[in-house]
Motif scaffolding. Sequence first.
Motif, PDB file in Angstrom:
ATOM      1  N   PHE A 108       8.424   0.025  -4.019  1.00 23.12           N
ATOM      2  CA  PHE A 108       8.705   0.176  -5.504  1.00 23.12           C
ATOM      3  C   PHE A 108       7.450   1.063  -6.160  1.00 23.12           C
ATOM      4  CE2 PHE A 108       8.799  -0.608 -10.087  1.00 23.12           C
ATOM      5  CZ  PHE A 108       9.844  -0.424 -10.381  1.00 23.12           C
ATOM      6  N   LEU A 109       6.307   0.678  -5.861  1.00 22.44           N
ATOM      7  CA  LEU A 109       5.384   1.194  -6.500  1.00 22.44           C
ATOM      8  C   LEU A 109       5.102   2.746  -6.181  1.00 22.44           C
ATOM      9  CD1 LEU A 109       2.523  -1.689  -6.385  1.00 22.44           C
ATOM     10  CD2 LEU A 109       4.108  -0.979  -8.411  1.00 22.44           C
ATOM     11  N   PHE A 110       5.387   2.811  -4.980  1.00 22.10           N
ATOM     12  CA  PHE A 110       5.138   4.292  -4.310  1.00 22.10           C
ATOM     13  C   PHE A 110       6.630   5.122  -3.960  1.00 22.10           C
ATOM     14  CE2 PHE A 110       1.575   1.836  -2.553  1.00 22.10           C
ATOM     15  CZ  PHE A 110       0.430   2.470  -3.047  1.00 22.10           C
ATOM     16  N   GLN A 111       7.770   4.472  -4.718  1.00 24.08           N
ATOM     17  CA  GLN A 111       8.841   5.194  -4.723  1.00 24.08           C
ATOM     18  C   GLN A 111       9.361   5.494  -3.293  1.00 24.08           C
ATOM     19  OE1 GLN A 111       9.408   8.027  -7.858  1.00 24.08           O
ATOM     20  NE2 GLN A 111       8.898   6.716  -9.325  1.00 24.08           N
ATOM     21  N   GLY A 112       8.946   4.873  -2.442  1.00 24.60           N
ATOM     22  CA  GLY A 112       9.450   5.150  -0.963  1.00 24.60           C
ATOM     23  C   GLY A 112       8.567   6.476  -0.475  1.00 24.60           C
ATOM     24  N   SER A 113       7.631   7.065  -0.937  1.00 27.23           N
ATOM     25  CA  SER A 113       7.131   8.029  -0.542  1.00 27.23           C
ATOM     26  C   SER A 113       5.936   7.685   0.323  1.00 27.23           C
ATOM     27  CB  SER A 113       6.673   9.061  -1.729  1.00 27.23           C
ATOM     28  OG  SER A 113       5.736   8.385  -2.464  1.00 27.23           O
ATOM     29  N   GLY A 114       5.271   8.754   0.948  1.00 27.43           N
ATOM     30  CA  GLY A 114       4.254   8.441   1.735  1.00 27.43           C
ATOM     31  C   GLY A 114       3.043   8.023   1.098  1.00 27.43           C
ATOM     32  N   TYR A 115       1.952   7.560   1.552  1.00 29.52           N
ATOM     33  CA  TYR A 115       0.651   7.145   1.148  1.00 29.52           C
ATOM     34  C   TYR A 115       0.046   6.807   2.252  1.00 29.52           C
ATOM     35  CZ  TYR A 115       2.713   2.318   1.544  1.00 29.52           C
ATOM     36  OH  TYR A 115       3.253   1.113   1.898  1.00 29.52           O
ATOM     37  N   LYS A 116      -1.509   6.628   2.061  1.00 30.83           N
ATOM     38  CA  LYS A 116      -2.441   6.768   3.255  1.00 30.83           C
ATOM     39  C   LYS A 116      -2.339   5.037   3.469  1.00 30.83           C
ATOM     40  CE  LYS A 116      -6.995   8.266   4.686  1.00 30.83           C
ATOM     41  NZ  LYS A 116      -8.276   8.931   4.365  1.00 30.83           N
ATOM     42  N   PHE A 117      -2.552   4.775   4.815  1.00 30.28           N
ATOM     43  CA  PHE A 117      -2.224   3.531   5.398  1.00 30.28           C
ATOM     44  C   PHE A 117      -0.974   3.014   5.450  1.00 30.28           C
ATOM     45  CE2 PHE A 117      -6.837   3.815   3.203  1.00 30.28           C
ATOM     46  CZ  PHE A 117      -7.544   4.030   4.398  1.00 30.28           C
ATOM     47  N   ARG A 118      -0.024   3.703   5.207  1.00 30.87           N
ATOM     48  CA  ARG A 118       1.575   3.144   5.211  1.00 30.87           C
ATOM     49  C   ARG A 118       1.914   2.727   6.414  1.00 30.87           C
ATOM     50  NH1 ARG A 118       6.732   6.568   3.598  1.00 30.87           N
ATOM     51  NH2 ARG A 118       8.221   4.979   4.077  1.00 30.87           N
ATOM     52  N   LYS A 119       1.372   3.543   7.548  1.00 23.19           N
ATOM     53  CA  LYS A 119       2.060   3.126   9.011  1.00 23.19           C
ATOM     54  C   LYS A 119       1.118   1.661   9.382  1.00 23.19           C
ATOM     55  CE  LYS A 119       2.926   5.079  13.546  1.00 23.19           C
ATOM     56  NZ  LYS A 119       2.890   6.357  14.190  1.00 23.19           N
ATOM     57  N   THR A 163      -5.515  -1.161  -4.258  1.00 22.29           N
ATOM     58  CA  THR A 163      -6.856  -0.756  -4.824  1.00 22.29           C
ATOM     59  C   THR A 163      -7.133   0.766  -4.391  1.00 22.29           C
ATOM     60  OG1 THR A 163      -7.638  -3.095  -4.495  1.00 22.29           O
ATOM     61  CG2 THR A 163      -9.165  -1.216  -4.655  1.00 22.29           C
ATOM     62  N   TYR A 164      -6.746   1.166  -3.240  1.00 20.74           N
ATOM     63  CA  TYR A 164      -6.988   2.631  -2.749  1.00 20.74           C
ATOM     64  C   TYR A 164      -6.188   3.661  -3.697  1.00 20.74           C
ATOM     65  CZ  TYR A 164      -7.911   6.311   0.707  1.00 20.74           C
ATOM     66  OH  TYR A 164      -8.326   7.547   1.002  1.00 20.74           O
ATOM     67  N   HIS A 165      -5.218   3.223  -3.793  1.00 18.93           N
ATOM     68  CA  HIS A 165      -4.337   4.037  -4.566  1.00 18.93           C
ATOM     69  C   HIS A 165      -4.101   3.461  -5.911  1.00 18.93           C
ATOM     70  CE1 HIS A 165      -2.842   6.045  -0.775  1.00 18.93           C
ATOM     71  NE2 HIS A 165      -2.932   5.005  -0.254  1.00 18.93           N
ATOM     72  N   ARG A 166      -5.018   3.180  -6.588  1.00 17.64           N
ATOM     73  CA  ARG A 166      -5.090   2.664  -7.820  1.00 17.64           C
ATOM     74  C   ARG A 166      -4.607   3.552  -8.826  1.00 17.64           C
ATOM     75  NH1 ARG A 166     -10.040   2.963  -6.032  1.00 17.64           N
ATOM     76  NH2 ARG A 166     -11.435   4.256  -7.097  1.00 17.64           N
ATOM     77  N   LYS A 167      -4.696   4.840  -8.746  1.00 19.83           N
ATOM     78  CA  LYS A 167      -4.139   5.822  -9.636  1.00 19.83           C
ATOM     79  C   LYS A 167      -2.715   5.923  -9.868  1.00 19.83           C
ATOM     80  CE  LYS A 167      -7.932   9.008  -9.797  1.00 19.83           C
ATOM     81  NZ  LYS A 167      -8.458  10.238  -9.354  1.00 19.83           N
ATOM     82  N   ARG A 168      -2.036   5.875  -8.574  1.00 20.57           N
ATOM     83  CA  ARG A 168      -0.570   5.693  -8.515  1.00 20.57           C
ATOM     84  C   ARG A 168      -0.007   4.612  -9.153  1.00 20.57           C
ATOM     85  NH1 ARG A 168       0.897   8.036  -2.717  1.00 20.57           N
ATOM     86  NH2 ARG A 168       3.155   7.604  -3.550  1.00 20.57           N
ATOM     87  N   VAL A 169      -0.812   3.319  -8.926  1.00 16.72           N
ATOM     88  CA  VAL A 169      -0.310   1.958  -9.365  1.00 16.72           C
ATOM     89  C   VAL A 169      -0.273   1.977 -10.815  1.00 16.72           C
ATOM     90  CG1 VAL A 169      -0.633  -0.523  -9.154  1.00 16.72           C
ATOM     91  CG2 VAL A 169      -0.916   0.951  -7.104  1.00 16.72           C
ATOM     92  N   ILE A 170      -1.568   2.293 -11.239  1.00 17.99           N
ATOM     93  CA  ILE A 170      -1.599   2.382 -12.862  1.00 17.99           C
ATOM     94  C   ILE A 170      -0.506   3.353 -13.736  1.00 17.99           C
ATOM     95  CG2 ILE A 170      -3.195   3.284 -14.774  1.00 17.99           C
ATOM     96  CD1 ILE A 170      -5.670   2.330 -12.913  1.00 17.99           C
ATOM     97  N   PHE A 171      -0.233   4.378 -12.930  1.00 17.83           N
ATOM     98  CA  PHE A 171       0.746   5.287 -13.470  1.00 17.83           C
ATOM     99  C   PHE A 171       2.296   4.426 -13.544  1.00 17.83           C
ATOM    100  CE2 PHE A 171       4.708   7.930 -12.708  1.00 17.83           C
ATOM    101  CZ  PHE A 171       4.387   8.652 -13.981  1.00 17.83           C
ATOM    102  N   VAL A 172       2.581   3.674 -12.489  1.00 12.47           N
ATOM    103  CA  VAL A 172       3.834   2.985 -12.584  1.00 12.47           C
ATOM    104  C   VAL A 172       3.772   1.719 -13.401  1.00 12.47           C
ATOM    105  CG1 VAL A 172       5.328   1.504 -10.903  1.00 12.47           C
ATOM    106  CG2 VAL A 172       4.289   3.643 -10.010  1.00 12.47           C
ATOM    107  N   LEU A 173       2.572   1.090 -13.485  1.00 12.92           N
ATOM    108  CA  LEU A 173       2.402   0.054 -14.289  1.00 12.92           C
ATOM    109  C   LEU A 173       2.457   0.412 -15.758  1.00 12.92           C
ATOM    110  CD1 LEU A 173      -0.432  -2.225 -12.771  1.00 12.92           C
ATOM    111  CD2 LEU A 173       2.131  -2.403 -12.646  1.00 12.92           C
TER     112      LEU A 173
END
Length: 519
Positions: A108-119, A163-173
């Motif tokens: 949900f937070l990453f909208q199903g898109s790729g992000y680092k450490f996903r795998k 924490t690593y992708h806090r910018k993306r998380v903050i945008f969604v929040l």
Amino acid sequence: MKNTAIKPLFLANYLLLIFYVSWNIKDEQSAIINGIPLLISSFMLIDITYISSCNIRESKVINLFCGLLALDSWYLLLSFEEGHTRQVLLTALHPVICYLSIKFILMFLFQGSGYKFRKAANILLFVTCVSSLVGIAISDRAFACLYGIQLLAGWSCFFFVLTYHRKRVIFVLKSEWKCFLFSVIAITAFFIAYCIATIKIKNHITNFGIYLPMLLFLMSIHGIVIKEHGSYPLSTVFNQRQTTLILCLSLSALGLVIMFMGGGAKELFVAINMVFTFVYICNIVLEKNLMKGKSRIVKESKYNEALRQLQQEEVLKKEFADFLHDDVLQDLLSIKNMMTKAHRPDIQGIVIETLDNLNTHIRRQMQDYHPVILKNLTAKENYQNLMEAVSQSFPERNIMVSFDCSDDLFLVEPYNVLIYRLLKELLTNVFKHSDGNRAWVMLTQKDRMIELCVSDDGNSHADRLLTIDGIKHKGIAAITEQVSSMEGSIIISDNTPHGICVQIKMPMKGENSYQYFVS
């Protein structure tokens, strides 16, 4: 699992749970006869049918949320029951719900898109979940140990990624804070009412926290679904008022039948669930018919939208026809004319070269019509692949491209596709028209503002680019129109010490863009 199998799977789960409830109604020792677990579980199941029916874009995130609802409905019913088999099933649900909850929140937070450490995160979550399930077969102590490891490793991994992708998380929040606040208020009110209604039931609030991931995102998911209101298949046959009237009359008639037959509230719940099961089946069947083009029923309210889409399709068809005529057909005719001399080595070389060029042109046109943005790659990696592809399409030009972009760049749909197209057009212009040797691309997203800057070190000037004929040079004109339609701005200026700099800025609106979240 393929999306086509998701809805039949939800239907099978619904029927199985109805059978389970019907069987236990006969057992007077069963806590289900209390009615509260049955009522809440029924709401969950009905909600699954509504959400999945409106999920016309087949969003994996929404499907996963429906899966969590289904598992939570089972967990709710089994938590009030006794018996060895039911306790084993209840124990097995713990690690599965934990695994899917963390995976759902990340999706949900990453909208199903790729992000680092996903795998790495997916592997860790899956392995710890399977380990916990294996622990059930060993002993209670082994399960407790392995499940504890799963909780610790899973949630530690979850918070590390956030924490690593806090910018993306903050945008969604920031985009969804109203829904989250509403969810918290609803959860508090629901919890108080639930405690009062089930105060006489043993262990009535045991492991209540397992429902929190589902409850916290309940309003957000429904907000996405509401944006697709009227999109469930039956809406093509009945409008919202007609659907509500038919459903209310059916439930009222069913209630009267149950009452005259001497049934109670539990039997009424089962019958209501059967009605919604039938409605769900109708939605599934009608959806398949609509997808196959067997239904010609079109809502009159969607006429203007259909007409606009038809006009856009005609423009696209004309562009595609021109491409087939100017690029594909001419090359094919040339090859046909050369086939009479195909035995000659020089002609064979020309034929091979023509086919290679044709292959390149077709692939390039396919990418123009439908950009390939891989979900398993981050945004930066996708744009890097794009720039490499553009560079390879101009082998005669030796331009060094520098790309400045954060590893955790986050662009929601449709902005990721729009930036992809803009970047491709601007970089292609550099390779086509610039006489320089270097190009710089800078892409950032900060405080909900996207900035794309493409510059080169050629000898051209901004004034020349600003005064070009928009009819003959459609690239810049199309870019300006697209950016303006998204409430953005474009600035074309001279680069220092020489060359041209094109700077694009546009706001990334979370509330509006989240309607594309289900794509």
